[in-house]
Design an enzyme around this catalytic site. Structure first.
Site, PDB file in Angstrom:
ATOM      1  N   GLU A  22       0.848  -1.207   0.000  1.00  0.00           N
ATOM      2  CA  GLU A  22       0.000   0.000   0.000  1.00  0.00           C
ATOM      3  C   GLU A  22       0.875   1.245   0.000  1.00  0.00           C
ATOM      4  O   GLU A  22       2.088   1.182   0.142  1.00  0.00           O
ATOM      5  CB  GLU A  22      -0.910   0.027   1.238  1.00  0.00           C
ATOM      6  CG  GLU A  22      -2.259  -0.660   1.074  1.00  0.00           C
ATOM      7  CD  GLU A  22      -3.249   0.193   0.279  1.00  0.00           C
ATOM      8  OE1 GLU A  22      -2.839   1.221  -0.293  1.00  0.00           O
ATOM      9  OE2 GLU A  22      -4.427  -0.192   0.219  1.00  0.00           O
ATOM     10  N   ARG A 113      -6.934   0.843  13.248  1.00  0.00           N
ATOM     11  CA  ARG A 113      -5.635   1.126  12.627  1.00  0.00           C
ATOM     12  C   ARG A 113      -5.873   2.144  11.524  1.00  0.00           C
ATOM     13  O   ARG A 113      -7.014   2.404  11.132  1.00  0.00           O
ATOM     14  CB  ARG A 113      -5.018  -0.141  12.026  1.00  0.00           C
ATOM     15  CG  ARG A 113      -5.788  -0.678  10.814  1.00  0.00           C
ATOM     16  CD  ARG A 113      -5.026  -1.777  10.106  1.00  0.00           C
ATOM     17  NE  ARG A 113      -5.786  -2.364   8.991  1.00  0.00           N
ATOM     18  CZ  ARG A 113      -5.788  -1.899   7.747  1.00  0.00           C
ATOM     19  NH1 ARG A 113      -5.072  -0.808   7.438  1.00  0.00           N
ATOM     20  NH2 ARG A 113      -6.486  -2.494   6.788  1.00  0.00           N
ATOM     21  N   ASN A 115      -5.310   3.498   7.514  1.00  0.00           N
ATOM     22  CA  ASN A 115      -5.261   2.873   6.200  1.00  0.00           C
ATOM     23  C   ASN A 115      -4.667   3.800   5.151  1.00  0.00           C
ATOM     24  O   ASN A 115      -3.482   3.731   4.876  1.00  0.00           O
ATOM     25  CB  ASN A 115      -6.663   2.406   5.788  1.00  0.00           C
ATOM     26  CG  ASN A 115      -6.637   1.432   4.634  1.00  0.00           C
ATOM     27  OD1 ASN A 115      -5.850   0.489   4.651  1.00  0.00           O
ATOM     28  ND2 ASN A 115      -7.483   1.648   3.631  1.00  0.00           N
ATOM     29  N   ASN A 164     -10.439   4.906   1.877  1.00  0.00           N
ATOM     30  CA  ASN A 164      -9.369   4.678   0.916  1.00  0.00           C
ATOM     31  C   ASN A 164      -9.026   5.954   0.156  1.00  0.00           C
ATOM     32  O   ASN A 164      -9.072   7.036   0.726  1.00  0.00           O
ATOM     33  CB  ASN A 164      -9.719   3.498   0.017  1.00  0.00           C
ATOM     34  CG  ASN A 164      -8.933   2.256   0.399  1.00  0.00           C
ATOM     35  OD1 ASN A 164      -7.712   2.300   0.510  1.00  0.00           O
ATOM     36  ND2 ASN A 164      -9.623   1.153   0.629  1.00  0.00           N
ATOM     37  N   ASP A 215     -10.276   1.204  -4.529  1.00  0.00           N
ATOM     38  CA  ASP A 215      -9.259   1.293  -3.480  1.00  0.00           C
ATOM     39  C   ASP A 215      -8.546   2.643  -3.579  1.00  0.00           C
ATOM     40  O   ASP A 215      -9.189   3.673  -3.650  1.00  0.00           O
ATOM     41  CB  ASP A 215      -8.299   0.108  -3.610  1.00  0.00           C
ATOM     42  CG  ASP A 215      -7.628  -0.280  -2.307  1.00  0.00           C
ATOM     43  OD1 ASP A 215      -7.161   0.615  -1.585  1.00  0.00           O
ATOM     44  OD2 ASP A 215      -7.552  -1.485  -1.994  1.00  0.00           O
TER      45      ASP A 215
END
Length: 309
Positions: A22, A113, A115, A164, A215
């Site tokens: 990522e 968490r 992203n 995202n 995404d």
């Protein structure tokens, strides 16, 4: 409707096997591409001048979802990590938290968490939180936070489950935000001086018969948005009006995030994720977790840096 172009990538640029690659980011000052593996708690880097043989990995204490350079700093950069925003030393991978976002909610701190995210033109770091991997039954408990250079923290988009791709139009009047479970990208009117958002609307919706979810994304200097289709083996190029202009297919299934890089900012680097043992994947998509490059005939804008603090 414009004619849709097609491009096929047949081999990876960097044949790594990330569990969850990522956050690709191009460092203009060093001509280095860096990206993260969220699951393995790693930061990867490769010198574009030296090529794939220069690939390096630094192991971290906590997971990191996205990174950004800091204005005036060369020894460290800022990241959105497990518990919030932190600086990360380039040489050692040491994380130092500068703003934990759930300090007064210890249960939430363990559930969540970070992203994806991005830095805006005023040096503010936007990043979204979501349930961590150990949490069963994904909940819409996440939030897109905005960390200002004066270290004040703002909750900007509430009740999200998988935040995202984010980015801004070239005229800085529109912000885009990808909500993966909805399979949509949303546009907001964006006030650059204050960072305020308003007038949320659907910018693009993946068709019901198309596989995957949306995404990460990146935006070129013409205002076209390039978005990854996770579990869809492709990148879509979208016009400023939300029309599909191009499909770029590649031999991986879980495409995660594109970013412009290279000295002329004319190459798109794309991270991907691995697959679970026994997971069925489309034929020909064997390069799971690798990094790809696209010579897209477009240019990206320079990445913004988080304001000095």
């Amino acid at each position: 409707m414009p004619e849709i172009e097609t491009l096929t990538i047949t081999a990876p640029y960097l044949p790594v096997a990330c569990a969850l690659g990522e956050g690709p980011f191009y460092e203009e000052d060093t001509d280095v591409l860096r990206f993260v593996d969220i699951i393995r708690k790693e930061v990867h880097s490769v010198s574009l001048a030296a090529g794939p043989a220069s690939h390096k990995v630094v192991v971290l204490e906590d997971s990191v979802g996205i990174t950004a350079d800091i204005d005036g700093r060369t020894d460290e950069y800022i990241v959105a990590a497990k518990y919030g925003f932190a600086t990360l030393r380039r040489d050692t991978g040491e994380l130092t938290y500068v703003k934990k976002v759930y300090e007064d909610e210890p249960e939430m701190a363990e559930r969540m968490r970070f992203n994806d995210g991005a830095v805006d033109s005023r040096g503010r770091f936007w990043a979204g939180s979501m349930n961590d991997f150990h949490v069963k039954n994904l909940q819409a408990e996440g939030c897109v936070f905005r960390l200002d250079p004066d270290m004040t923290l703002h909750r900007m988009i509430e009740d999200v489950s998988i935040p995202n791709g984010m980015g801004w139009s070239p005229d800085d009047k529109t912000m885009y935000f990808t909500d993966s479970p909805s399979r949509g990208i949303y546009a907001y009117d964006y006030d650059s001086p204050t960072g305020a958002l308003s007038n949320r609307r659907v910018f693009f919706q993946l068709a019901a018969d198309e596989p995957g979810v949306l995404d990460g994304c990146t935006i070129d200097t013409d205002g076209n948005l390039w978005t990854a289709v996770h579990e869809g083996s492709r990148i879509l190029k979208l016009s400023p009006q939300g029309e599909v202009l191009a499909h770029v297919t590649m031999p991986a299934w879980k495409i995660t995030c594109p970013a412009f890089g290279g000295r002329d900012l004319d190459i798109i680097f794309v991270t991907t994720a691995g697959v679970d043992d026994g997971e069925e994947t489309p034929e020909g998509s064997g390069h799971h977790g690798a990094v790809f490059q696209i010579k897209a005939g477009a240019k990206g804008a320079r990445s913004n840096k988080f304001g000095a603090f």
